[in-house]
Design a protein around this motif. Structure first.
Motif, PDB file in Angstrom:
ATOM      1  N   LYS A  19     -15.419 -21.399 -20.170  1.00 23.61           N
ATOM      2  CA  LYS A  19     -16.535 -21.446 -19.215  1.00 23.61           C
ATOM      3  C   LYS A  19     -16.200 -22.357 -18.040  1.00 23.61           C
ATOM      4  N   ASP A  20     -15.676 -23.525 -18.329  1.00 24.60           N
ATOM      5  CA  ASP A  20     -15.315 -24.469 -17.274  1.00 24.60           C
ATOM      6  C   ASP A  20     -14.269 -23.869 -16.342  1.00 24.60           C
ATOM      7  N   ARG A  21     -13.256 -23.230 -16.915  1.00 21.23           N
ATOM      8  CA  ARG A  21     -12.195 -22.611 -16.100  1.00 21.23           C
ATOM      9  C   ARG A  21     -12.745 -21.489 -15.230  1.00 21.23           C
ATOM     10  N   LEU A  22     -13.623 -20.666 -15.796  1.00 22.42           N
ATOM     11  CA  LEU A  22     -14.192 -19.557 -15.027  1.00 22.42           C
ATOM     12  C   LEU A  22     -15.057 -20.072 -13.877  1.00 22.42           C
ATOM     13  N   LEU A  23     -15.903 -21.054 -14.153  1.00 24.48           N
ATOM     14  CA  LEU A  23     -16.759 -21.612 -13.112  1.00 24.48           C
ATOM     15  C   LEU A  23     -15.945 -22.280 -12.018  1.00 24.48           C
ATOM     16  N   THR A  24     -14.917 -23.015 -12.418  1.00 26.66           N
ATOM     17  CA  THR A  24     -14.041 -23.674 -11.446  1.00 26.66           C
ATOM     18  C   THR A  24     -13.334 -22.646 -10.569  1.00 26.66           C
ATOM     19  N   GLU A  28     -18.971 -15.766 -11.590  1.00 23.06           N
ATOM     20  CA  GLU A  28     -20.372 -15.864 -11.981  1.00 23.06           C
ATOM     21  C   GLU A  28     -20.426 -15.771 -13.505  1.00 23.06           C
ATOM     22  N   VAL A  29     -20.934 -16.811 -14.138  1.00 24.28           N
ATOM     23  CA  VAL A  29     -20.906 -16.915 -15.596  1.00 24.28           C
ATOM     24  C   VAL A  29     -22.315 -17.131 -16.126  1.00 24.28           C
TER      25      VAL A  29
END
Length: 96
Positions: A19-24, A28-29
């Motif tokens: 989640k952190d990697r995708l948001l960074t 859109e998560v």
């Protein structure tokens, strides 16, 4: 594209990392849980909402689900129209 995430206790830590990697990276998560680690939770409570969200618009939504063996998680997700879940057993360090 919106990415939905869900996990049980066995997949919680990896879900948080992903989640952190995708948001960074600007994706859109939507994290459908659990919001915190609970050793007594059960995968259907979190995998089914992810599969349901993906099935509502499979062309614009995707999901990542995390758990212990992955078998039950994939079977639960694959019950929804437009969802095709596969199990990945590779080491997470290869893409983190």
């Amino acid at each position: 594209m919106k990415i939905y995430l869900g996990a049980d206790h066995a997949g919680f830590e990896l879900k948080e990392i992903i989640k952190d990697r995708l948001l960074t990276s600007g994706y859109e998560v939507s994290d459908l849980g659990p919001p915190s680690y609970n050793k007594d939770d059960d995968y259907p409570d979190f995998i089914i909402p992810v599969a349901r969200a993906v099935s509502q618009d499979p062309e614009n939504n995707c999901g990542l689900v995390f758990g212990g063996s992955g078998q039950g998680e994939a079977m639960a997700a694959n019950r929804f129209i437009g969802v095709r879940a596969a199990v990945f057993y590779g080491p997470p360090s290869g893409f983190l």
